[in-house]
Design a protein around this motif. Structure first.
Motif, PDB file in Angstrom:
ATOM      1  N   LEU A 132     -29.276  45.035  40.077  1.00  0.00           N
ATOM      2  CA  LEU A 132     -28.685  45.998  41.004  1.00  0.00           C
ATOM      3  C   LEU A 132     -29.591  47.212  41.187  1.00  0.00           C
ATOM      4  N   ILE A 133     -30.147  47.711  40.087  1.00  0.00           N
ATOM      5  CA  ILE A 133     -31.043  48.871  40.177  1.00  0.00           C
ATOM      6  C   ILE A 133     -32.321  48.508  40.918  1.00  0.00           C
ATOM      7  N   MET A 134     -32.918  47.383  40.554  1.00  0.00           N
ATOM      8  CA  MET A 134     -34.193  47.002  41.157  1.00  0.00           C
ATOM      9  C   MET A 134     -34.051  46.703  42.643  1.00  0.00           C
ATOM     10  N   THR A 135     -32.917  46.150  43.067  1.00  0.00           N
ATOM     11  CA  THR A 135     -32.711  45.891  44.496  1.00  0.00           C
ATOM     12  C   THR A 135     -32.740  47.191  45.284  1.00  0.00           C
TER      13      THR A 135
ATOM     14  N   GLN B 288     -38.215  41.670  39.196  1.00  0.00           N
ATOM     15  CA  GLN B 288     -39.094  41.776  40.351  1.00  0.00           C
ATOM     16  C   GLN B 288     -38.551  40.998  41.542  1.00  0.00           C
ATOM     17  N   CYS B 289     -37.910  39.871  41.281  1.00  0.00           N
ATOM     18  CA  CYS B 289     -37.271  39.121  42.368  1.00  0.00           C
ATOM     19  C   CYS B 289     -36.219  39.991  43.053  1.00  0.00           C
ATOM     20  N   ALA B 290     -35.456  40.745  42.257  1.00  0.00           N
ATOM     21  CA  ALA B 290     -34.448  41.640  42.821  1.00  0.00           C
ATOM     22  C   ALA B 290     -35.095  42.739  43.655  1.00  0.00           C
TER      23      ALA B 290
ATOM     24  N   SER C 169     -29.814  34.085  46.476  1.00  0.00           N
ATOM     25  CA  SER C 169     -29.064  33.199  45.578  1.00  0.00           C
ATOM     26  C   SER C 169     -29.850  32.907  44.311  1.00  0.00           C
ATOM     27  N   MET C 170     -31.142  32.611  44.468  1.00  0.00           N
ATOM     28  CA  MET C 170     -31.962  32.313  43.293  1.00  0.00           C
ATOM     29  C   MET C 170     -32.183  33.559  42.439  1.00  0.00           C
ATOM     30  N   THR C 171     -32.251  34.718  43.061  1.00  0.00           N
ATOM     31  CA  THR C 171     -32.415  35.961  42.303  1.00  0.00           C
ATOM     32  C   THR C 171     -31.188  36.233  41.444  1.00  0.00           C
TER      33      THR C 171
ATOM     34  N   PHE D  95     -40.830  31.174  42.528  1.00  0.00           N
ATOM     35  CA  PHE D  95     -41.430  30.372  43.592  1.00  0.00           C
ATOM     36  C   PHE D  95     -40.722  30.614  44.923  1.00  0.00           C
ATOM     37  N   ILE D  96     -39.411  30.559  44.917  1.00  0.00           N
ATOM     38  CA  ILE D  96     -38.652  30.708  46.161  1.00  0.00           C
ATOM     39  C   ILE D  96     -38.764  32.130  46.702  1.00  0.00           C
ATOM     40  N   VAL D  97     -38.690  33.131  45.820  1.00  0.00           N
ATOM     41  CA  VAL D  97     -38.791  34.519  46.268  1.00  0.00           C
ATOM     42  C   VAL D  97     -40.199  34.819  46.783  1.00  0.00           C
ATOM     43  N   SER D  98     -41.213  34.290  46.128  1.00  0.00           N
ATOM     44  CA  SER D  98     -42.588  34.502  46.608  1.00  0.00           C
ATOM     45  C   SER D  98     -42.770  33.898  47.989  1.00  0.00           C
TER      46      SER D  98
END
Length: 380
Positions: free
Chosen positions: A73-76, A244-246, A295-297, A321-324
């Protein structure tokens, strides 16, 4: 599975979001970027004063024992504002390493300072030849009277230019690329024999390369047992990957919003270009990639603090992989739909695009994580 946020998590999200909205306008961000530290020291202190830097740590060290979802939540919100502060590398990655490997005395001394943002940390684990392999360590640590002597080079240390302490991996035994024999040390960057070469990354953040020549560190600077740091490095990098994904999700959401707004206002042939079906389809494709990455995050955030296992590593590799892939797609399509203005330094989208391309290569690119995922698949 219930994915509803608790009341406390909603308050945490609103606190972080409101702080970013109040402080991180585009003009302010440019001032922070051009400063000596490369980010806003007062804003980082605000994160500490509001308890946001304390979220991941145990209550015994001034924290709130938050979960991977709390970190998400913070990183987003930090990603949505394209914040420059090294929260990810100092609080989550470096703080996590100290929490896992540190002695009780080390944790009691350092973690409260990280939690209130009075101490900034950085992590130096990458080397020029390493190519995302944490076990490829050529920096050496030799035992000497009263401590250790460090020699070697570390590369692309995000936040290392301003860190009060840098966590450095070095080989204390075994051969190159061996999983055993890697130790982690607390290094004062002002120590004799330490040199930092500071540079700007492609997305405007500051980083440094670290050169070590006969640098003495005391025995008390060793984190954990000698030669046994690699499992903790891999585990905590997994937590950093989930965070990092977030951050990327927040940045992609902002990029999609900027692009949609541009399609609604840019006029061509007497009407907004958003009325053209081909551009609508491309905007939908951006949202599809973003929704899959989101969803993956969330999945990665749910497993980030679980005990290490093949399943946890599989989920984190798949998420990265998906987020990249989604980050590159959203960045590319956002620029294409904007045209030339999407590349200008004076427009926020270009900074989101550059950051998303940077995210896609930190902690391993999509090829690296696809290979890792394949190796972790159970045999048929």
């Amino acid at each position: 599975m219930d994915f509803k946020l608790t009341e406390e998590q909603l308050m945490l999200q609103e606190t972080a979001g409101r702080l970013v909205r109040d402080v991180y306008g585009f003009e302010q961000r440019e001032q922070y970027r051009q400063s000596t530290h490369g980010f806003s020291v007062p804003f980082m202190q605000q994160l500490g004063d509001l308890g946001l830097c304390a979220v991941p740590f145990a209550e015994a060290y001034g924290g709130y024992a938050g979960s991977g979802v709390d970190n998400m939540l913070i990183m987003t919100e930090l990603g949505r504002g394209l914040c420059l502060e090294p929260y990810l590398h100092s609080v989550i990655f470096a703080g996590g390493l100290i929490a896992q490997l540190g002695s009780e005395a080390q944790k009691a001394r350092l973690l409260p300072q990280v939690a209130d943002a009075s101490l900034q940390l950085a992590v130096a684990v990458d080397e020029p030849q390493g190519h995302y392999q944490l076990h490829d360590v050529q920096a050496l640590a030799e035992p000497v009277d009263g401590g250790w002597k460090l020699n070697g080079r570390k590369s692309v240390i995000i936040g290392g230019q301003s860190a009060g302490l840098i966590l450095v991996s070095a080989r204390t035994s075994e051969g190159a690329r061996d999983d055993n024999g890697i130790s982690l040390f607390l290094l004062d960057p002002q120590a004799c024999g330490v040199q930092r070469r500071v540079f700007d990354t492609v997305d405007g953040r500051k980083a440094c390369d670290l050169f070590l020549e006969d640098v003495f560190v005391a025995s008390a600077a060793l984190l954990g047992e000698p030669g046994q740091a690699l499992p903790a490095l891999r585990y905590q990098q997994g937590r950093a990957i989930a965070a990092q994904c977030a951050e990327a999700i927040g940045s992609m959401e902002a990029a999609c919003a900027l692009t949609l707004d541009y399609l609604k206002t840019r006029q061509q042939f007497g009407q907004p270009i958003g009325k053209f079906q081909a551009l609508q389809h491309r905007m939908v494709d951006m949202r599809i990639e973003l929704d899959q990455a989101t969803s993956m995050t969330l999945y990665a955030a749910c497993v980030a603090d679980q005990a290490d296992s093949d399943e946890r590593r599989r989920v984190l590799a798949a998420a990265k992989f998906i987020v990249s892939r989604a980050s590159r797609f959203v960045a590319d399509q956002g620029i294409q739909l904007h045209g030339g203005i999407g590349l200008t330094w004076e427009y926020m989208l270009s900074h989101h695009a550059k950051h998303l391309l940077m995210v896609a290569r930190q902690f391993g690119d999509d090829d690296h994580h696809l290979q890792a995922y394949a190796k972790l698949m159970p045999a048929a």
